[in-house]
Design an enzyme around this catalytic site. Structure first.
Site, PDB file in Angstrom:
ATOM      1  CB  SER A 197      57.363 -12.150  34.641  1.00 25.58           C
ATOM      2  OG  SER A 197      57.631 -10.997  33.866  1.00 25.58           O
ATOM      3  CE1 TYR A 242      63.135 -12.555  35.680  1.00 27.44           C
ATOM      4  CE2 TYR A 242      62.054 -11.385  33.876  1.00 27.44           C
ATOM      5  CZ  TYR A 242      62.099 -11.776  35.210  1.00 27.44           C
ATOM      6  OH  TYR A 242      61.089 -11.396  36.065  1.00 27.44           O
TER       7      TYR A 242
HETATM    8  P1  NDP Z   1      63.111  -7.141  44.184  1.00 27.13           P
HETATM    9  O1  NDP Z   1      64.510  -7.199  43.718  1.00 27.13           O
HETATM   10  O2  NDP Z   1      62.599  -5.896  44.777  1.00 27.13           O
HETATM   11  O3  NDP Z   1      62.828  -8.348  45.198  1.00 27.13           O
HETATM   12  C1  NDP Z   1      63.329  -9.631  44.941  1.00 27.13           C
HETATM   13  C2  NDP Z   1      63.216 -10.456  46.215  1.00 27.13           C
HETATM   14  O4  NDP Z   1      63.684 -11.789  45.946  1.00 27.13           O
HETATM   15  C3  NDP Z   1      64.063  -9.898  47.339  1.00 27.13           C
HETATM   16  O5  NDP Z   1      63.351  -9.999  48.543  1.00 27.13           O
HETATM   17  C4  NDP Z   1      65.270 -10.825  47.371  1.00 27.13           C
HETATM   18  O6  NDP Z   1      65.754 -10.907  48.700  1.00 27.13           O
HETATM   19  C5  NDP Z   1      64.618 -12.144  46.956  1.00 27.13           C
HETATM   20  N1  NDP Z   1      65.588 -13.113  46.453  1.00 27.13           N
HETATM   21  C6  NDP Z   1      66.348 -13.022  45.351  1.00 27.13           C
HETATM   22  N2  NDP Z   1      67.156 -14.102  45.249  1.00 27.13           N
HETATM   23  C7  NDP Z   1      66.879 -14.882  46.330  1.00 27.13           C
HETATM   24  C8  NDP Z   1      67.383 -16.115  46.802  1.00 27.13           C
HETATM   25  N3  NDP Z   1      68.335 -16.792  46.136  1.00 27.13           N
HETATM   26  N4  NDP Z   1      66.890 -16.643  47.942  1.00 27.13           N
HETATM   27  C9  NDP Z   1      65.928 -15.968  48.631  1.00 27.13           C
HETATM   28  N5  NDP Z   1      65.398 -14.786  48.223  1.00 27.13           N
HETATM   29  C10 NDP Z   1      65.890 -14.256  47.099  1.00 27.13           C
HETATM   30  O7  NDP Z   1      62.216  -7.557  42.901  1.00 27.13           O
HETATM   31  P2  NDP Z   1      60.639  -7.767  42.708  1.00 27.13           P
HETATM   32  O8  NDP Z   1      59.908  -7.574  43.964  1.00 27.13           O
HETATM   33  O9  NDP Z   1      60.263  -6.999  41.528  1.00 27.13           O
HETATM   34  O10 NDP Z   1      60.640  -9.316  42.295  1.00 27.13           O
HETATM   35  C11 NDP Z   1      59.826 -10.291  42.922  1.00 27.13           C
HETATM   36  C12 NDP Z   1      59.384 -11.300  41.877  1.00 27.13           C
HETATM   37  O11 NDP Z   1      58.536 -10.654  40.927  1.00 27.13           O
HETATM   38  C13 NDP Z   1      60.520 -11.946  41.082  1.00 27.13           C
HETATM   39  O12 NDP Z   1      60.229 -13.317  40.917  1.00 27.13           O
HETATM   40  C14 NDP Z   1      60.448 -11.212  39.740  1.00 27.13           C
HETATM   41  O13 NDP Z   1      60.966 -11.998  38.699  1.00 27.13           O
HETATM   42  C15 NDP Z   1      58.964 -10.991  39.623  1.00 27.13           C
HETATM   43  N6  NDP Z   1      58.527  -9.945  38.710  1.00 27.13           N
HETATM   44  C16 NDP Z   1      58.996  -8.664  38.839  1.00 27.13           C
HETATM   45  C17 NDP Z   1      58.555  -7.675  37.967  1.00 27.13           C
HETATM   46  C18 NDP Z   1      59.060  -6.289  38.018  1.00 27.13           C
HETATM   47  O14 NDP Z   1      58.894  -5.531  37.015  1.00 27.13           O
HETATM   48  N7  NDP Z   1      59.646  -5.826  39.118  1.00 27.13           N
HETATM   49  C19 NDP Z   1      57.560  -7.981  36.928  1.00 27.13           C
HETATM   50  C20 NDP Z   1      57.160  -9.352  36.884  1.00 27.13           C
HETATM   51  C21 NDP Z   1      57.607 -10.277  37.753  1.00 27.13           C
HETATM   52  P3  NDP Z   1      67.277 -11.061  49.150  1.00 27.13           P
HETATM   53  O15 NDP Z   1      68.145 -10.372  48.146  1.00 27.13           O
HETATM   54  O16 NDP Z   1      67.288 -10.415  50.524  1.00 27.13           O
HETATM   55  O17 NDP Z   1      67.503 -12.539  49.224  1.00 27.13           O
HETATM   56  C1  8X3 Z   2      59.900  -8.345  34.982  1.00 21.24           C
HETATM   57  C2  8X3 Z   2      59.173  -7.580  33.929  1.00 21.24           C
HETATM   58  O1  8X3 Z   2      59.242  -6.933  31.454  1.00 21.24           O
HETATM   59  O2  8X3 Z   2      61.187  -6.432  32.823  1.00 21.24           O
HETATM   60  O3  8X3 Z   2      59.522  -9.683  34.961  1.00 21.24           O
HETATM   61  O4  8X3 Z   2      60.708  -8.690  32.167  1.00 21.24           O
HETATM   62  S1  8X3 Z   2      60.119  -7.421  32.526  1.00 21.24           S
END
Ligand code: NDP
Ligand code: 8X3
Length: 254
Positions: free
Chosen positions: A141, A154
């Site tokens: 991220s 985080y």
């Molecule tokens: P979502 O919440 O939409 O998706 C998160 C996914 O992670 C879900 O499928 C969830 O599935 C899964 N997950 C969470 N905890 C667990 C666990 N313990 N075991 C297995 N699966 C798990 O968020 P995003 O798609 O945005 O996030 C995906 C990645 O991208 C993360 O690593 C996040 O930090 C990163 N990210 C996100 C950004 C944003 O602005 N959205 C920006 C930068 C990075 P379930 O709950 O069914 O297990």
């Molecule tokens: C998720 C993006 O800027 O909310 O990793 O941390 S931010």
């Protein structure tokens, strides 16, 4: 001289995507499957994985698993030879300053974002090493490059993902495996709902600006893993055009 520039086809490749039940992981699974890869979906919410597998059709498969469980993650890779692994599962809890932080939230973020990635990487490596090729993509991220108020744990977890990426490049040097960290800014997914626990608060994160979509991030991942074998796209940082830093978001109102 190496003049190989043709993209690497995804047909015939066997991918595993963690966090495939939502957001970036789900879009990535769709992008990879749409380009011909066979995809194994992993997350905790089994019914969502079943729906997505049905949508993807073909040879898409799924396992409900928690990446915090080292044994469960290891089992996912038993007897399998995934050559494209996307360690995407992750989450944030809260925006409290450190002195008000909840240690259960800290444990959940560290166990998922850091140890979950480590479990996935360790389980994926034997098959990749044996094949002498393949892709391991980590979801970092911009929060792993810049901190912001309330981001503390985080931020630390995503800085750790970046360190893991850099460590892998050195530890696996010469293995033929390609490592990529994909580091997006604001992407509209369920991330903010999970972090803030309230849909109105989550919506306000993206209010008045145009965030990235999960499909934008999936497209970047697809690009990285389809480069010719001698090209390793190491680090991809994607910002919304209206975001200059983790603290500067231009809310033009459209
Ligand atoms: P979502 O919440 O939409 O998706 C998160 C996914 O992670 C879900 O499928 C969830 O599935 C899964 N997950 C969470 N905890 C667990 C666990 N313990 N075991 C297995 N699966 C798990 O968020 P995003 O798609 O945005 O996030 C995906 C990645 O991208 C993360 O690593 C996040 O930090 C990163 N990210 C996100 C950004 C944003 O602005 N959205 C920006 C930068 C990075 P379930 O709950 O069914 O297990
Ligand atoms: C998720 C993006 O800027 O909310 O990793 O941390 S931010």
């Amino acid at each position: 001289m190496n003049d190989q520039t043709d993209p690497l086809p995804l047909a015939g490749r066997r991918a595993l995507v963690t966090g495939a039940s939502s957001g970036i992981g789900r879009a990535t699974a769709r992008a990879l499957a749409g380009a011909g890869a066979s995809v194994h979906l992993v997350a905790r919410r089994e019914e969502r994985l079943a729906e997505l597998a049905e949508e993807l059709g073909g040879d898409a498969t799924f396992t409900a698993a928690d990446v915090r469980d080292a044994g469960g993650v290891s089992t996912l890779f038993e007897g399998q030879a995934f050559d494209l692994v996307v360690a995407n599962a992750g989450l944030s809890r809260g925006v409290a300053p450190l002195h008000e932080g909840d240690s259960d939230d800290w444990a959940e973020m560290i166990d998922t974002n850091v140890k979950g990635v480590l479990h996935t990487v360790r389980a994926a490596l034997p098959a990749l090493r044996a094949a002498g090729q393949g892709d391991l993509v980590l979801l970092g991220s911009v929060a792993g490059r810049q901190v912001y108020p309330g981001g503390n744990v985080y931020n630390a977890s995503k800085h750790a993902v970046r360190a893991i990426y850099e460590a892998l490049r050195l530890d696996e040097f010469g293995s033929g495996i390609r490592f990529t960290t994909v580091d997006p800014g604001l992407v509209e997914t369920e991330f903010s709902l999970v972090r803030l626990g309230d849909q109105n608060a989550a919506d306000s994160v993206y209010e008045g600006m145009t965030p990235l979509t999960p499909e934008d991030v999936a497209d970047a991942i697809r690009y990285a893993v389809t480069r010719p074998p001698h090209v390793n796209i190491g680090e991809i940082v994607l910002w919304p055009t209206e975001q200059a830093s983790t603290r500067d978001v231009h809310r033009s109102g459209h």
